[in-house]
Design a protein around this motif. Sequence first.
Motif, PDB file in Angstrom:
ATOM      1  N   GLN A 191      -3.266 -10.431  -2.274  1.00  0.00           N
ATOM      2  CA  GLN A 191      -4.672 -10.520  -1.894  1.00  0.00           C
ATOM      3  C   GLN A 191      -5.199 -11.928  -2.108  1.00  0.00           C
ATOM      4  O   GLN A 191      -5.959 -12.447  -1.291  1.00  0.00           O
ATOM      5  CB  GLN A 191      -5.498  -9.518  -2.703  1.00  0.00           C
ATOM      6  CG  GLN A 191      -5.320  -8.101  -2.205  1.00  0.00           C
ATOM      7  CD  GLN A 191      -5.799  -7.084  -3.212  1.00  0.00           C
ATOM      8  OE1 GLN A 191      -6.600  -7.391  -4.092  1.00  0.00           O
ATOM      9  NE2 GLN A 191      -5.302  -5.874  -3.106  1.00  0.00           N
ATOM     10  N   SER A 204       0.347  -6.923  -5.535  1.00  0.00           N
ATOM     11  CA  SER A 204      -0.797  -6.645  -4.683  1.00  0.00           C
ATOM     12  C   SER A 204      -1.909  -7.668  -4.904  1.00  0.00           C
ATOM     13  O   SER A 204      -2.490  -8.195  -3.956  1.00  0.00           O
ATOM     14  CB  SER A 204      -1.278  -5.232  -4.986  1.00  0.00           C
ATOM     15  OG  SER A 204      -2.465  -4.962  -4.324  1.00  0.00           O
ATOM     16  N   LYS A 205      -2.170  -7.970  -6.171  1.00  0.00           N
ATOM     17  CA  LYS A 205      -3.209  -8.957  -6.500  1.00  0.00           C
ATOM     18  C   LYS A 205      -2.830 -10.333  -5.964  1.00  0.00           C
ATOM     19  O   LYS A 205      -3.651 -11.057  -5.414  1.00  0.00           O
ATOM     20  CB  LYS A 205      -3.384  -9.057  -8.016  1.00  0.00           C
ATOM     21  CG  LYS A 205      -3.921  -7.794  -8.645  1.00  0.00           C
ATOM     22  CD  LYS A 205      -5.422  -7.880  -8.828  1.00  0.00           C
ATOM     23  CE  LYS A 205      -5.981  -6.677  -9.541  1.00  0.00           C
ATOM     24  NZ  LYS A 205      -6.181  -5.506  -8.705  1.00  0.00           N
ATOM     25  N   ALA A 215       0.836  -1.202   0.000  1.00  0.00           N
ATOM     26  CA  ALA A 215       0.000   0.000   0.000  1.00  0.00           C
ATOM     27  C   ALA A 215       0.870   1.250   0.000  1.00  0.00           C
ATOM     28  O   ALA A 215       0.574   2.231  -0.686  1.00  0.00           O
ATOM     29  CB  ALA A 215      -0.915  -0.010   1.217  1.00  0.00           C
ATOM     30  N   LYS A 221       2.434   1.742  -3.468  1.00  0.00           N
ATOM     31  CA  LYS A 221       1.434   2.238  -4.411  1.00  0.00           C
ATOM     32  C   LYS A 221       1.149   3.722  -4.191  1.00  0.00           C
ATOM     33  O   LYS A 221       1.087   4.507  -5.140  1.00  0.00           O
ATOM     34  CB  LYS A 221       0.126   1.449  -4.260  1.00  0.00           C
ATOM     35  CG  LYS A 221       0.130   0.141  -5.027  1.00  0.00           C
ATOM     36  CD  LYS A 221      -1.166  -0.601  -4.808  1.00  0.00           C
ATOM     37  CE  LYS A 221      -2.009  -0.649  -6.059  1.00  0.00           C
ATOM     38  NZ  LYS A 221      -3.159  -1.548  -5.923  1.00  0.00           N
ATOM     39  N   SER A 222       0.996   4.090  -2.915  1.00  0.00           N
ATOM     40  CA  SER A 222       0.640   5.479  -2.648  1.00  0.00           C
ATOM     41  C   SER A 222       1.794   6.418  -3.010  1.00  0.00           C
ATOM     42  O   SER A 222       1.576   7.492  -3.560  1.00  0.00           O
ATOM     43  CB  SER A 222       0.233   5.642  -1.189  1.00  0.00           C
ATOM     44  OG  SER A 222       1.351   5.476  -0.337  1.00  0.00           O
ATOM     45  N   GLU A 226      -0.211 -11.605 -17.602  1.00  0.00           N
ATOM     46  CA  GLU A 226      -0.546 -10.682 -16.501  1.00  0.00           C
ATOM     47  C   GLU A 226      -1.296 -11.391 -15.386  1.00  0.00           C
ATOM     48  O   GLU A 226      -1.353 -10.913 -14.270  1.00  0.00           O
ATOM     49  CB  GLU A 226      -1.428  -9.514 -16.990  1.00  0.00           C
ATOM     50  CG  GLU A 226      -0.812  -8.638 -18.044  1.00  0.00           C
ATOM     51  CD  GLU A 226      -1.154  -9.143 -19.430  1.00  0.00           C
ATOM     52  OE1 GLU A 226      -1.880 -10.143 -19.530  1.00  0.00           O
ATOM     53  OE2 GLU A 226      -0.676  -8.547 -20.396  1.00  0.00           O
ATOM     54  N   ASN A 278       1.207  -3.683  -8.754  1.00  0.00           N
ATOM     55  CA  ASN A 278      -0.191  -4.106  -8.827  1.00  0.00           C
ATOM     56  C   ASN A 278      -0.317  -5.619  -8.858  1.00  0.00           C
ATOM     57  O   ASN A 278      -1.195  -6.198  -8.230  1.00  0.00           O
ATOM     58  CB  ASN A 278      -0.858  -3.517 -10.067  1.00  0.00           C
ATOM     59  CG  ASN A 278      -1.435  -2.148  -9.776  1.00  0.00           C
ATOM     60  OD1 ASN A 278      -1.900  -1.896  -8.666  1.00  0.00           O
ATOM     61  ND2 ASN A 278      -1.370  -1.271 -10.746  1.00  0.00           N
ATOM     62  N   PHE A 338       4.866   0.326 -11.275  1.00  0.00           N
ATOM     63  CA  PHE A 338       3.454   0.356 -10.916  1.00  0.00           C
ATOM     64  C   PHE A 338       2.765  -0.957 -11.240  1.00  0.00           C
ATOM     65  O   PHE A 338       2.049  -1.542 -10.433  1.00  0.00           O
ATOM     66  CB  PHE A 338       2.771   1.493 -11.686  1.00  0.00           C
ATOM     67  CG  PHE A 338       1.742   2.197 -10.887  1.00  0.00           C
ATOM     68  CD1 PHE A 338       2.036   3.406 -10.290  1.00  0.00           C
ATOM     69  CD2 PHE A 338       0.490   1.654 -10.713  1.00  0.00           C
ATOM     70  CE1 PHE A 338       1.099   4.067  -9.536  1.00  0.00           C
ATOM     71  CE2 PHE A 338      -0.460   2.309  -9.956  1.00  0.00           C
ATOM     72  CZ  PHE A 338      -0.159   3.521  -9.369  1.00  0.00           C
ATOM     73  N   GLU A 339       3.019  -1.416 -12.475  1.00  0.00           N
ATOM     74  CA  GLU A 339       2.383  -2.661 -12.906  1.00  0.00           C
ATOM     75  C   GLU A 339       2.843  -3.833 -12.052  1.00  0.00           C
ATOM     76  O   GLU A 339       2.039  -4.682 -11.654  1.00  0.00           O
ATOM     77  CB  GLU A 339       2.684  -2.927 -14.382  1.00  0.00           C
ATOM     78  CG  GLU A 339       1.612  -2.335 -15.283  1.00  0.00           C
ATOM     79  CD  GLU A 339       2.057  -2.242 -16.729  1.00  0.00           C
ATOM     80  OE1 GLU A 339       2.754  -3.176 -17.175  1.00  0.00           O
ATOM     81  OE2 GLU A 339       1.718  -1.240 -17.380  1.00  0.00           O
ATOM     82  N   SER A 364       5.932   3.460 -14.547  1.00  0.00           N
ATOM     83  CA  SER A 364       4.794   2.665 -15.001  1.00  0.00           C
ATOM     84  C   SER A 364       5.064   1.174 -14.822  1.00  0.00           C
ATOM     85  O   SER A 364       4.189   0.413 -14.379  1.00  0.00           O
ATOM     86  CB  SER A 364       4.515   2.989 -16.463  1.00  0.00           C
ATOM     87  OG  SER A 364       3.498   2.177 -16.942  1.00  0.00           O
TER      88      SER A 364
END
Lengths: 420, 227
Positions: A267, A263-264, A229, A232-233, A385, A260, A256-257, A253
């Motif tokens: 989760q 992060s996925k 988190a 990302k922020s 992805e 993400n 970032f990817e 970028s």
Amino acid sequence: MKLLTRTSRYYLIISIVAYILSGLIFYRLLDNIFAKQLDGTLSEEKMLIEETINYADSVPDFRSVFGHMIDITILNSPQHKVEYIRDTLMYDGERGSFETFRHLFAENTSIQGKGYTINIYKPLRDTEKLIAEIVIAVALLFIGLLVLLVLVNYFIARRVWIPFYRTINSLTHYQINQDKPLTLTKTDIYEFNHPNEALEKMSKKIRQDYINLKEFNENAAHELLTPVAIIKSKLELLIQRENLDEQQLRMISAVFEATNRMSKLNQGLLLISKIDNNQFDKTEEIDLAQIFDKTLEHFEEMSEHLGIVVSKNYLHPAKLTMNPILAEILITNLVSNAIRHNLPSGRIEIELSESSFTVSNTGQPLKTDPSQLFERFRKSENNPESVGLGLAIVQKIINLYRMNVTYTYHDGIHTLKISY
Amino acid sequence: MKVLLIEDEKELSSSITEYLQRENYLCEAVLTYEDAIEKINLYQYDCIIVDINLPDGSGLNVIRALKQLKSETGIIIISAKNSLDDKVDGLGIGADDYLTKPFHLPELNARVKSIIRRRNFGGINEILFNDIRVLPENMEVTVNNHLLVLTKKEYDLLIFFLSNRDRVVTKEAIAEHLWGDEMDMADSFDFIYTHIKNLRKKIMEKGGEDYIRTIYGMGYKFTDSAV
């Protein structure tokens, strides 16, 4: 085959063979004893006859003495001394049939130099009858004994093996993720108690390892949430800077990817460990058709964009008792899977029936082993992805509610069938 | 506008504060439950952003305390993923919105704005941006006083952009805003492009300017100044 059946069977076969063999030997022995006795009697009678002949110097009527067939013939010339005993078949006038007789034949020279022959016949019928009676009696005794032994053996074995079957039963029903450690019933038999103790010890260790691993997974996934988190922020703040050039933006970028995806992934793993830890224990009756409708509506834009035609076939109202969030995740994952691995302008078919539902989609044949389909981090090359947890989560949810999933591929259509 | 952020993770807290301060909000941040209770007893806020899991207490109790003070403050819960109970409890005791971590800052910003807009009973509830005017209550958009007919997604997209004007918003943030986080597919970026194209076209048809800038493979920026 059960151990007990097998031992009983062996026991029975060996006993029968042993009994038949010993029966045969017994019969031969008996037969021999009776034959010897008969022959002895015949010889004694012959000697008595000879003594009488020598003493009386005549041939008295022995028939009245011995009550059976004796035939003495005086010969005119002296003969050789011959004597034998053998079985012979003769017509028995009394019975009106041919019977076996023991026949003693003796030729001698003592009646005033004249020879004579003695033939003594004794019927074998009586001894044969006696032998038969004895054999039948003994055989009955043997059979009775055999049945008793086999039964006793069977019941003793069954009783003795009870703790063993109890252990097997506990092991079969034991699940590593249940609350209690494995406990096996104590017995006073060393051979059973010893492995039971070993099993308990082993399962305790495995369970502890499992719990540790589960905790580690959960902690790791949970503890990663915050750093992800933060990354990302910070990245989102970073890209607001006015003076970034294109190259810098491209690098951000990429970060970032990657973040993400991480992060996925995180989760997904957290979700799996939460399912494992039974954190979705609140259940209610859910209507699958309703969830499918909602999910399909959610994905409508995407399926339309890809030209995928979705057809629904609700044959039977499907109500399941499960956690609403998990139900939604289950359906979402299945539908998104069907879209993701579909062909351009492909089809998706959803069918609800009384005891199962299926999600089918057109698609390329699997390149990997279908049995690995539900493993974590299995992903097709077409979708780099994707995190590769979707179907693993599906499997987890299905296992949790003791449902069953089967995968088939036929005529270019992948079908996942979930039976409940 | 005064915003109170209750979040125990320092770095996350500083990111949120920095992002919100650029909206000219007065954003105060506290790291603990105790500080939060002290703040809400002393000051009035327009919006409170509260994490459920605080080291010395539950964020839910902060909400309960606020309700006891008969506070009209807007409340947004930020909490770890999939804690449905928190969501149900939080919304049940009077929180206005719920956001799961990790979230995109533009998303939080959009939610804060939406709440403040809704709480702004006195003034006219409208969003203005040069020639664009939005009346969120009626979901009505006009450009140069011409009514703009938008789809739900285009409308959501426009509001999201207007809430984060002059900011770079990533494709991921837009995708999550429009479709939730199940749509973690590369294809969803194509839709974003389609929706943006349509939105841009519709605004320009009514004589509006093209405010949407593309930021190299990263995302978009809604701005009236040159990039």
